[in-house]
Enzyme design. Structure first.
Site, PDB file in Angstrom:
ATOM      1  N   SER A 121      15.799  15.904   0.286  1.00  0.00           N
ATOM      2  CA  SER A 121      17.229  16.125  -0.355  1.00  0.00           C
ATOM      3  C   SER A 121      17.602  17.779  -0.144  1.00  0.00           C
ATOM      4  CB  SER A 121      17.226  15.803  -1.752  1.00  0.00           C
ATOM      5  OG  SER A 121      18.721  15.920  -2.225  1.00  0.00           O
ATOM      6  N   SER A 127      23.696  13.194  -4.431  1.00  0.00           N
ATOM      7  CA  SER A 127      23.100  13.558  -5.621  1.00  0.00           C
ATOM      8  C   SER A 127      21.822  13.973  -5.197  1.00  0.00           C
ATOM      9  CB  SER A 127      22.998  12.151  -6.678  1.00  0.00           C
ATOM     10  OG  SER A 127      22.541  12.625  -7.630  1.00  0.00           O
ATOM     11  N   GLU A 128      21.815  15.368  -5.621  1.00  0.00           N
ATOM     12  CA  GLU A 128      20.321  16.107  -5.153  1.00  0.00           C
ATOM     13  C   GLU A 128      19.046  15.609  -5.588  1.00  0.00           C
ATOM     14  OE1 GLU A 128      22.631  17.404  -7.166  1.00  0.00           O
ATOM     15  OE2 GLU A 128      21.798  18.880  -8.598  1.00  0.00           O
ATOM     16  N   ASN A 129      18.861  14.662  -6.485  1.00  0.00           N
ATOM     17  CA  ASN A 129      17.695  13.814  -6.855  1.00  0.00           C
ATOM     18  C   ASN A 129      17.465  12.855  -5.576  1.00  0.00           C
ATOM     19  OD1 ASN A 129      20.007  12.533  -8.061  1.00  0.00           O
ATOM     20  ND2 ASN A 129      18.602  11.166  -9.002  1.00  0.00           N
TER      21      ASN A 129
END
Lengths: 208, 234
Positions: free
Chosen positions: A87, A45-47
């Site tokens: 990330s 999850s790119e967060n």
């Protein structure tokens, strides 16, 4: 019968291989997680998370634990957390094997448009431009035509691009196509869909 | 040097000025410096530029500063959750610079690391690349993006010690680390301040060198999309 949303997601899940680190976009791509079966897949999850788990049970939501769609989620025994710069370093650095994303338009060169309709939808690209530029393989899951029946697989994208020459494979309700030299190549038809039907619904050049 | 302040208003005293550029941490409403944003609203500071991944929602996060027209410009990757933002932007009252999310994070990281520019593949061939320097490396085209050097950084962490060492919790770390590093001054609001020596030095996420002022307070920590699953029947 063309594939429905879940069948498209199940077909996309077949693209994922054991051991892959994968990023799933919002919408149908999110459903892909339901169909990976026994394969050892780690979702990013790119967060700032690797090892994304399912939604929490009611009453166990944690405001500090969300996915890139801002939904509450859970962690797994393999989970790690990191900041946004780290990330996207792993995304840009080619460490993520594949991204499964939705699209408004794709064209025969592999250009992708999925973030903006000028004057109508101006929300922002989020992490989509970074993902398509950085991950190993870009798999697009989308309806073959829009609600007016016009092809979304075009000779040339008309909307502002998310990335140029970035798409590898397209999974639609009618079948699976690859971006190759000279256009799109049909690699699979949805059950009951004919080659003539998929050709008829595709504006992009189809190569044999 | 004493870093702990009584509250957000005192921590902003002598630091906050009209027209400044503020880097803010958070992703959506997760890990946003909600107390400092509220205090900025109360201060009435004007013409602010925010580098922040999102713009909050209408009544929480940076959204509250949009209601009071204190924001001149946003540098963000996604602003879809904020109706007032859309209204002001489409009416020409608000400047908006869209950055791809990873480019925004790296611009902050670079600024904090003393790097004024870097090359990235992200956005090549899109509107993002227009007017930017293009350069080829090993047969691939990249564009140059600039580091962000903010006047002030405001971030939210879970725990701090009195020297400013910070620990974040789960996905609330997000933009808080790169944002903190790119500010000339960084103010951190935390849920708990603990005495030095009580945090494991090996577990510090952001060393105190980056953090100049700290406040402790009660956080609402609003959830934007509450998604759950049902417990299976036993």
């Amino acid at each position: 019968m063309p594939w429905d949303r879940n069948q498209m997601a199940a077909r996309a899940a077949q693209e994922l291989e054991d051991g892959m680190y994968v990023n799933l976009g919002i919408g149908i791509p999110t459903l892909v997680a339901n169909y990976v079966g026994d394969k050892d897949i780690t979702l990013q999850s790119e967060n700032g998370m690797l090892g994304m788990g399912p939604f929490p049970f009611e009453g166990e939501e944690d405001a500090d634990l969300i996915n890139a769609g801002k939904q509450t989620i859970t962690e797994l025994s393999r989970t790690s957390y990191f900041d946004s710069a780290t990330s996207f370093a792993m995304i840009r650095g080619g460490k993520i094997a594949a991204a499964v994303l939705g699209a408004m338009e794709v064209d025969e060169e592999g250009d992708l448009a999925n973030w903006m309709i000028p004057g109508v939808l101006v929300k922002g690209m989020g992490g989509a431009m970074d993902l398509v530029a950085g991950v190993g393989r870009v798999i697009v899951v989308m309806d073959h035509t829009n609600k007016h029946g016009k092809s979304k697989l075009l000779k040339k994208c008309t909307l502002p691009l998310t990335g140029k020459k970035v798409v590898n494979r397209i999974i639609t309700n009618l079948g699976v196509l690859d971006v190759v030299d000279g256009g799109l190549k049909i690699v699979e038809l949805a059950e009951g869909v004919t080659e003539d039907e998929i050709r008829g619904a595709t504006e992009a050049n189809i190569v044999n | 040097m004493k870093k702990i302040y009584a509250n957000a208003t005192e921590a902003l005293d002598g630091v906050l000025t009209d027209g400044m550029m503020i880097a803010a941490g958070g992703f959506g409403l997760c890990g946003i410096p909600e107390l400092l944003l509220e205090a900025i609203k109360e201060s009435g500071a004007q013409d602010l530029t925010f580098a922040s991944n999102n713009a909050g929602v209408d009544d929480f996060g940076i959204g509250i500063l949009l209601q009071t027209k204190q924001v001149k410009k946003m540098i963000s990757s996604y602003v879809g959750e904020n109706a007032e933002f859309m209204r002001q932007y489409l009416a020409g009252e608000l400047e908006l610079e869209f950055n791809p999310q990873g480019t925004l994070a790296e611009r902050m990281r670079a600024g904090g690391a003393g790097i004024p520019g870097f090359y990235t593949k992200t956005g090549v061939g899109t509107v993002i690349a227009e007017g930017k320097e293009h350069k080829d490396f090993n047969g691939e085209t990249y564009i140059m993006e600039e580091g962000i050097f903010a006047d002030l950084a405001i971030v939210k962490a879970w725990k701090a010690d009195d020297t400013g060492n910070l620990i974040f919790r789960k996905t609330a770390r997000n933009f808080n680390v790169p944002a903190a590093t790119c500010g000339k001054i960084c103010i951190a609001e935390v849920e708990e301040i603990v005495p030095r020596g009580s945090l494991d030095p090996d577990a510090i996420h952001l060393p105190g060198i980056y953090v100049h002022r700290i406040i402790q307070g009660e956080h609402e920590k609003r959830i934007e999309q509450r998604t759950t699953r049902k417990k299976e029947e036993a």
